[in-house]
Design a protein around this motif. Structure first.
Motif, PDB file in Angstrom:
ATOM      1  N   ASP A  16      19.131 -21.888  85.605  1.00 35.89           N
ATOM      2  CA  ASP A  16      19.515 -21.259  86.872  1.00 35.89           C
ATOM      3  C   ASP A  16      19.796 -22.293  87.955  1.00 35.89           C
ATOM      4  OD1 ASP A  16      19.215 -18.667  85.825  1.00 35.89           O
ATOM      5  OD2 ASP A  16      17.085 -18.627  86.340  1.00 35.89           O
ATOM      6  N   ALA A  76      24.844 -23.749  85.703  1.00 40.72           N
ATOM      7  CA  ALA A  76      23.774 -23.370  86.625  1.00 40.72           C
ATOM      8  C   ALA A  76      24.344 -22.534  87.766  1.00 40.72           C
ATOM      9  CB  ALA A  76      23.091 -24.614  87.174  1.00 40.72           C
ATOM     10  N   ARG A  77      23.582 -21.538  88.190  1.00 36.96           N
ATOM     11  CA  ARG A  77      24.017 -20.696  89.315  1.00 36.96           C
ATOM     12  C   ARG A  77      23.952 -21.449  90.628  1.00 36.96           C
ATOM     13  NH1 ARG A  77      20.749 -15.318  89.264  1.00 36.96           N
ATOM     14  NH2 ARG A  77      22.046 -14.979  91.094  1.00 36.96           N
ATOM     15  N   ALA A 113      15.057 -18.067  90.855  1.00 35.86           N
ATOM     16  CA  ALA A 113      15.370 -18.767  89.608  1.00 35.86           C
ATOM     17  C   ALA A 113      14.246 -18.632  88.588  1.00 35.86           C
ATOM     18  CB  ALA A 113      15.625 -20.242  89.893  1.00 35.86           C
ATOM     19  N   ARG A 114      14.638 -18.607  87.335  1.00 38.54           N
ATOM     20  CA  ARG A 114      13.679 -18.597  86.230  1.00 38.54           C
ATOM     21  C   ARG A 114      13.615 -19.954  85.530  1.00 38.54           C
ATOM     22  NH1 ARG A 114      11.085 -14.316  86.042  1.00 38.54           N
ATOM     23  NH2 ARG A 114      11.895 -12.232  86.307  1.00 38.54           N
TER      24      ARG A 114
END
Length: 183
Positions: A16, A76-77, A113-114
């Protein structure tokens, strides 16, 4: 929370959040910073320029602090940019170095986020020995994981949703240093 160290390219991580070892200008540079800017595409620079236009970041990002932008062309976001202390410039505070990792984790949690991937912030161009960086980073992340497991994170109203913290290292010596620090 799983904590791991791998050798690889941080720009290719399917997480993330990717942490950028940025310089205070936030406008790209060499090493990890340049690689993340190149892989994320020109919109990352535009987002960083927009941050710099804000009064808070008019003089750049403070050493030990962090700020997020979208990840754009990365898997990744988000990219969390943090500025490590530069030993070559006499910035030798391990507290400031630890803050890079801690603030990045805080922002990742705020984003929901994880998973998060870190480089060896401060090693390389900023002159920190990778074993020192590994020790500081491992201490911060292990402390964070222990607090999260107990449901107690300073300043957080809800528990951390982080499930994975990954250190992505560019070579076998750095990987070995992080594996020792995490053992």
């Amino acid at each position: 929370m799983r904590i791991e160290a791998v050798q690889g390219d941080i720009t290719e991580q399917d997480v993330d959040v990717v942490v950028n070892a940025a310089n205070l200008t936030l406008l790209g540079g060499g090493g990890v910073d340049g690689a993340i800017h190149a892989a994320a595409g020109p919109k990352l620079l535009e987002a960083c320029q927009a941050l710099r236009a804000q009064e808070r970041f008019a003089d750049g990002l403070t050493v030990g602090d962090a700020v997020a932008t979208p990840g754009f062309d990365l898997q990744a976001r988000w990219v969390v940019h943090t500025v490590g202390p530069n030993r070559h410039a006499g910035q030798v505070s391990t507290t400031a170095l630890a803050s890079c990792f801690g603030r990045s984790l805080e922002i990742a949690v705020e984003l929901g986020a994880r998973s998060i991937a870190f480089p060896a912030v401060g090693a390389g161009a900023y002159g920190w020995d990778v074993a020192d960086v590994a020790g500081v980073a491992a201490g911060v992340v292990k402390g964070w994981a222990a607090c999260a497991q107990n449901g107690v994170l300073e300043g957080q109203t809800q528990p951390s949703g982080l499930e994975l913290v990954r250190f992505v290292l560019s070579g076998p010596a750095a990987l070995a240093a992080f594996e020792r620090a995490l053992a």
